[in-house]
Design a protein around this motif. Sequence first.
Motif, PDB file in Angstrom:
ATOM      1  N   SER A   1      20.034 -42.664  60.946  1.00 59.23           N
ATOM      2  CA  SER A   1      19.087 -43.528  61.642  1.00 59.23           C
ATOM      3  C   SER A   1      17.654 -43.039  61.536  1.00 59.23           C
ATOM      4  O   SER A   1      16.742 -43.734  61.948  1.00 59.23           O
ATOM      5  CB  SER A   1      19.473 -43.617  63.126  1.00 59.23           C
ATOM      6  OG  SER A   1      19.391 -42.345  63.730  1.00 59.23           O
TER       7      SER A   1
ATOM      8  N   VAL B   1      20.854 -47.043  59.659  1.00 59.39           N
ATOM      9  CA  VAL B   1      21.143 -47.739  60.909  1.00 59.39           C
ATOM     10  C   VAL B   1      19.875 -47.777  61.756  1.00 59.39           C
ATOM     11  O   VAL B   1      19.241 -46.751  61.957  1.00 59.39           O
ATOM     12  CB  VAL B   1      22.263 -47.002  61.686  1.00 59.39           C
ATOM     13  CG1 VAL B   1      22.546 -47.696  63.000  1.00 59.39           C
ATOM     14  CG2 VAL B   1      23.510 -46.881  60.849  1.00 59.39           C
ATOM     15  N   ASP B   2      19.504 -48.958  62.223  1.00 60.59           N
ATOM     16  CA  ASP B   2      18.382 -49.084  63.155  1.00 60.59           C
ATOM     17  C   ASP B   2      18.967 -49.486  64.504  1.00 60.59           C
ATOM     18  O   ASP B   2      19.415 -50.616  64.690  1.00 60.59           O
ATOM     19  CB  ASP B   2      17.388 -50.134  62.672  1.00 60.59           C
ATOM     20  CG  ASP B   2      16.192 -50.278  63.599  1.00 60.59           C
ATOM     21  OD1 ASP B   2      16.127 -49.590  64.650  1.00 60.59           O
ATOM     22  OD2 ASP B   2      15.305 -51.083  63.285  1.00 60.59           O
ATOM     23  N   HIS B   3      18.987 -48.530  65.430  1.00 61.48           N
ATOM     24  CA  HIS B   3      19.558 -48.789  66.747  1.00 61.48           C
ATOM     25  C   HIS B   3      18.647 -49.664  67.613  1.00 61.48           C
ATOM     26  O   HIS B   3      19.077 -50.154  68.646  1.00 61.48           O
ATOM     27  CB  HIS B   3      19.789 -47.465  67.496  1.00 61.48           C
ATOM     28  CG  HIS B   3      20.728 -46.548  66.795  1.00 61.48           C
ATOM     29  ND1 HIS B   3      22.054 -46.799  66.651  1.00 61.48           N
ATOM     30  CD2 HIS B   3      20.520 -45.355  66.178  1.00 61.48           C
ATOM     31  CE1 HIS B   3      22.642 -45.819  65.998  1.00 61.48           C
ATOM     32  NE2 HIS B   3      21.735 -44.922  65.693  1.00 61.48           N
TER      33      HIS B   3
ATOM     34  N   LEU C   1      16.153 -48.621  69.295  1.00 58.54           N
ATOM     35  CA  LEU C   1      15.823 -47.897  70.519  1.00 58.54           C
ATOM     36  C   LEU C   1      14.339 -47.612  70.664  1.00 58.54           C
ATOM     37  O   LEU C   1      13.844 -47.396  71.776  1.00 58.54           O
ATOM     38  CB  LEU C   1      16.600 -46.577  70.575  1.00 58.54           C
ATOM     39  CG  LEU C   1      18.122 -46.719  70.599  1.00 58.54           C
ATOM     40  CD1 LEU C   1      18.783 -45.341  70.518  1.00 58.54           C
ATOM     41  CD2 LEU C   1      18.571 -47.457  71.839  1.00 58.54           C
TER      42      LEU C   1
ATOM     43  N   SER D   1      10.654 -47.871  65.081  1.00 51.25           N
ATOM     44  CA  SER D   1      11.736 -47.703  64.107  1.00 51.25           C
ATOM     45  C   SER D   1      11.847 -48.894  63.158  1.00 51.25           C
ATOM     46  O   SER D   1      11.364 -49.964  63.398  1.00 51.25           O
ATOM     47  CB  SER D   1      13.064 -47.492  64.813  1.00 51.25           C
ATOM     48  OG  SER D   1      13.460 -48.649  65.503  1.00 51.25           O
TER      49      SER D   1
END
Length: 67
Positions: A29, A59-61, A63, A67
Motif C-alpha cells: 500500500s 492497494v489503496d485503502h 485512509l 494516497s
Amino acid sequence: MGRPSPITVNEIGPGFDALLNGPVALAVSGGADSMALMLFAQEWRARIASPPLPTILTVDHGLRPES
C-alpha cells in the motif's frame, strides 16, 4: 523494556523460502510495512539461484487523502 531489534533478511528468509514452488504476489500500500516487505523480498530474491518473479499488487485503502 528496550527497543526491539530489527528483523534481518537471514531471519525472514526461511519464511520466504516456502514461496519457491509457486507463484508469488505481494500486496503493498506504500506504508512503511509495505516498503519493508518489498525490501525483504528484493534481498531474498538476490540470495537464491532461481527466484520466482513476483507480481506486485498495489492497494489503496483510502485512509489518507494524499494516497
